[in-house]
Scaffold this motif. Structure first.
Motif, PDB file in Angstrom:
ATOM      1  N   THR A 145     -24.785  -5.789 -76.368  1.00 38.18           N
ATOM      2  CA  THR A 145     -24.784  -6.597 -74.537  1.00 38.18           C
ATOM      3  C   THR A 145     -23.436  -6.290 -74.087  1.00 38.18           C
ATOM      4  O   THR A 145     -22.464  -6.136 -74.666  1.00 38.18           O
ATOM      5  N   PRO A 146     -23.740  -5.832 -72.925  1.00 36.78           N
ATOM      6  CA  PRO A 146     -21.500  -5.291 -72.168  1.00 36.78           C
ATOM      7  C   PRO A 146     -20.835  -6.657 -73.009  1.00 36.78           C
ATOM      8  O   PRO A 146     -21.311  -7.424 -72.316  1.00 36.78           O
ATOM      9  N   PRO A 147     -19.998  -5.953 -72.369  1.00 44.15           N
ATOM     10  CA  PRO A 147     -18.825  -6.917 -73.422  1.00 44.15           C
ATOM     11  C   PRO A 147     -18.314  -7.392 -71.859  1.00 44.15           C
ATOM     12  O   PRO A 147     -18.915  -7.009 -70.881  1.00 44.15           O
ATOM     13  N   ALA A 148     -17.807  -9.001 -72.240  1.00 43.55           N
ATOM     14  CA  ALA A 148     -16.795  -9.286 -70.873  1.00 43.55           C
ATOM     15  C   ALA A 148     -15.613  -8.210 -69.993  1.00 43.55           C
ATOM     16  O   ALA A 148     -15.671  -7.083 -71.040  1.00 43.55           O
ATOM     17  N   PHE A 149     -16.092  -7.831 -69.124  1.00 40.22           N
ATOM     18  CA  PHE A 149     -15.503  -7.837 -67.585  1.00 40.22           C
ATOM     19  C   PHE A 149     -15.999  -6.198 -67.979  1.00 40.22           C
ATOM     20  O   PHE A 149     -15.467  -5.107 -67.098  1.00 40.22           O
ATOM     21  N   THR A 150     -16.494  -5.596 -68.945  1.00 39.17           N
ATOM     22  CA  THR A 150     -16.897  -4.294 -68.825  1.00 39.17           C
ATOM     23  C   THR A 150     -17.601  -3.707 -67.282  1.00 39.17           C
ATOM     24  O   THR A 150     -17.740  -2.877 -66.907  1.00 39.17           O
ATOM     25  N   LYS A 151     -18.346  -4.744 -66.859  1.00 36.18           N
ATOM     26  CA  LYS A 151     -19.667  -4.236 -66.036  1.00 36.18           C
ATOM     27  C   LYS A 151     -19.282  -4.711 -64.214  1.00 36.18           C
ATOM     28  O   LYS A 151     -18.834  -3.757 -63.737  1.00 36.18           O
ATOM     29  N   ASP A 152     -17.737  -5.013 -64.740  1.00 32.62           N
ATOM     30  CA  ASP A 152     -16.941  -4.809 -63.038  1.00 32.62           C
ATOM     31  C   ASP A 152     -16.244  -4.259 -63.437  1.00 32.62           C
ATOM     32  O   ASP A 152     -16.106  -3.029 -62.039  1.00 32.62           O
ATOM     33  N   MET A 153     -15.081  -3.521 -64.483  1.00 29.12           N
ATOM     34  CA  MET A 153     -14.544  -2.537 -64.363  1.00 29.12           C
ATOM     35  C   MET A 153     -15.506  -1.207 -64.265  1.00 29.12           C
ATOM     36  O   MET A 153     -14.834  -0.468 -63.215  1.00 29.12           O
ATOM     37  N   ILE A 154     -16.717  -0.590 -64.606  1.00 29.54           N
ATOM     38  CA  ILE A 154     -17.507   0.143 -64.829  1.00 29.54           C
ATOM     39  C   ILE A 154     -18.142  -0.096 -62.579  1.00 29.54           C
ATOM     40  O   ILE A 154     -18.190   1.082 -62.747  1.00 29.54           O
ATOM     41  N   GLU A 155     -18.384  -0.831 -62.472  1.00 29.73           N
ATOM     42  CA  GLU A 155     -18.960  -1.040 -61.143  1.00 29.73           C
ATOM     43  C   GLU A 155     -17.617  -0.583 -60.393  1.00 29.73           C
ATOM     44  O   GLU A 155     -17.890  -0.038 -59.748  1.00 29.73           O
ATOM     45  N   GLU A 156     -16.374  -0.632 -60.427  1.00 27.75           N
ATOM     46  CA  GLU A 156     -15.055  -0.827 -59.817  1.00 27.75           C
ATOM     47  C   GLU A 156     -14.918   1.046 -59.939  1.00 27.75           C
ATOM     48  O   GLU A 156     -14.632   1.873 -58.990  1.00 27.75           O
ATOM     49  N   LEU A 157     -15.590   0.870 -60.976  1.00 26.94           N
ATOM     50  CA  LEU A 157     -15.193   3.394 -61.314  1.00 26.94           C
ATOM     51  C   LEU A 157     -16.617   4.089 -60.250  1.00 26.94           C
ATOM     52  O   LEU A 157     -15.482   4.966 -60.022  1.00 26.94           O
ATOM     53  N   SER A 158     -17.615   3.579 -60.460  1.00 33.90           N
ATOM     54  CA  SER A 158     -18.478   3.841 -59.995  1.00 33.90           C
ATOM     55  C   SER A 158     -18.342   3.919 -57.954  1.00 33.90           C
ATOM     56  O   SER A 158     -18.480   4.537 -57.288  1.00 33.90           O
ATOM     57  N   LYS A 159     -17.355   2.895 -57.534  1.00 30.62           N
ATOM     58  CA  LYS A 159     -17.383   2.806 -56.750  1.00 30.62           C
ATOM     59  C   LYS A 159     -16.233   3.721 -56.325  1.00 30.62           C
ATOM     60  O   LYS A 159     -16.304   4.827 -55.485  1.00 30.62           O
ATOM     61  N   ALA A 160     -15.200   4.412 -57.201  1.00 25.73           N
ATOM     62  CA  ALA A 160     -13.851   5.177 -57.103  1.00 25.73           C
ATOM     63  C   ALA A 160     -14.595   6.356 -57.551  1.00 25.73           C
ATOM     64  O   ALA A 160     -14.050   7.768 -56.018  1.00 25.73           O
ATOM     65  N   THR A 161     -15.612   7.196 -57.518  1.00 25.53           N
ATOM     66  CA  THR A 161     -16.296   8.168 -57.902  1.00 25.53           C
ATOM     67  C   THR A 161     -16.463   8.563 -56.647  1.00 25.53           C
ATOM     68  O   THR A 161     -16.757   9.570 -56.052  1.00 25.53           O
ATOM     69  N   LYS A 162     -17.338   6.984 -55.861  1.00 23.91           N
ATOM     70  CA  LYS A 162     -18.028   7.183 -54.650  1.00 23.91           C
ATOM     71  C   LYS A 162     -16.624   7.958 -52.980  1.00 23.91           C
ATOM     72  O   LYS A 162     -17.064   9.004 -52.811  1.00 23.91           O
ATOM     73  N   GLU A 163     -15.406   7.155 -53.939  1.00 27.57           N
ATOM     74  CA  GLU A 163     -14.640   7.473 -52.667  1.00 27.57           C
ATOM     75  C   GLU A 163     -13.825   8.942 -53.509  1.00 27.57           C
ATOM     76  O   GLU A 163     -13.689   9.676 -51.973  1.00 27.57           O
ATOM     77  N   VAL A 164     -13.969   9.797 -54.189  1.00 24.87           N
ATOM     78  CA  VAL A 164     -13.810  11.234 -55.049  1.00 24.87           C
ATOM     79  C   VAL A 164     -14.287  12.390 -54.140  1.00 24.87           C
ATOM     80  O   VAL A 164     -14.111  12.714 -53.208  1.00 24.87           O
ATOM     81  N   GLN A 165     -16.066  11.334 -53.808  1.00 26.69           N
ATOM     82  CA  GLN A 165     -16.436  12.491 -53.562  1.00 26.69           C
ATOM     83  C   GLN A 165     -16.767  12.857 -51.891  1.00 26.69           C
ATOM     84  O   GLN A 165     -17.166  13.649 -52.205  1.00 26.69           O
TER      85      GLN A 165
END
Length: 209
Positions: free
Chosen positions: A108-128
């Motif tokens: 099961t997703p550990p605490a904080f990982t979902k929020d962290m990974i969603e922010e990371l995904s936003k960062a990749t979109k900024e890069v793109q």
């Protein structure tokens, strides 16, 4: 702006096109990680990330091959190499996050990982977005704003990382601590690499406008 146009008009369009493809691959990989996190028992979703990472490696090799046969000034070549390498790092770290979730048998997703990974995904979109604008930069300030957006996202990831580590060390389970700390650090490092790309793009914008 004239200097910028003359730089793009030479013969770097192919490199910039592949660079754009690589940045898009980073977005695709980050979104695949979000999907995998929501279904951690799904081996197919984990293998999709591995496949995307291999495709990202292929784009990176293409960029370096093009750079080696294209005449541009050493500084320009260095800029492109740095962008390609850092985006490749982002994809590698995302693949590494998925591999750790799988290897450590996280169900099961550990605490904080979902929020962290969603922010990371936003960062990749900024890069793109930033990379896609390198070929025809009509609004330098817009580019700078997106560079800053990437930094803001990285600060959010850092805050989440600190909260995650603080909560993690309230546990007395040493193995649990080691596993999750490794995962959290990988997400945070991937976010840092997105900022590295933004820093290079900002340098390019300031240099050619």
């Amino acid at each position: 702006m004239g200097q910028w146009l003359s730089w793009v008009k030479s013969n770097e369009n192919e490199i910039l096109k592949i660079l754009d493809d690589l940045a898009s691959k980073a977005v695709e990989t980050s979104e695949a990680l979000v999907e995998y996190l929501n279904d951690l028992g799904n081996l197919e979703k984990m293998e999709k990330i591995r496949r995307l990472e291999s495709e990202g490696d292929e784009y990176t090799r293409e960029i370096f091959a093009e750079l080696n046969k294209t005449f541009i000034t050493p500084l320009d070549r260095e800029d492109m190499q740095r962008i390609a390498s850092k985006i490749d790092d982002v994809i590698d770290f995302i693949d590494g996050i998925a591999a750790r979730l799988y290897s450590y048998k996280i169900e099961t997703p550990p605490a904080f990982t979902k929020d962290m990974i969603e922010e990371l995904s936003k960062a990749t979109k900024e890069v793109q977005y930033m990379v896609s604008k390198l070929r025809r930069m009509k609004n330098p300030q817009d580019m700078i704003n997106h560079c800053r957006n990437t930094s803001d996202i990285e600060h959010k990831v850092d805050d989440l990382y600190r909260d995650a580590i603080r909560e993690l060390f309230e546990s007395n389970d040493a193995i649990h601590i080691i596993k999750l700390k490794d995962i959290y650090e990988s997400i945070e490092t991937a976010s840092d690499r997105c900022v590295d790309v933004a820093d290079v793009v900002e340098d390019i914008v300031l240099k050619y406008t």
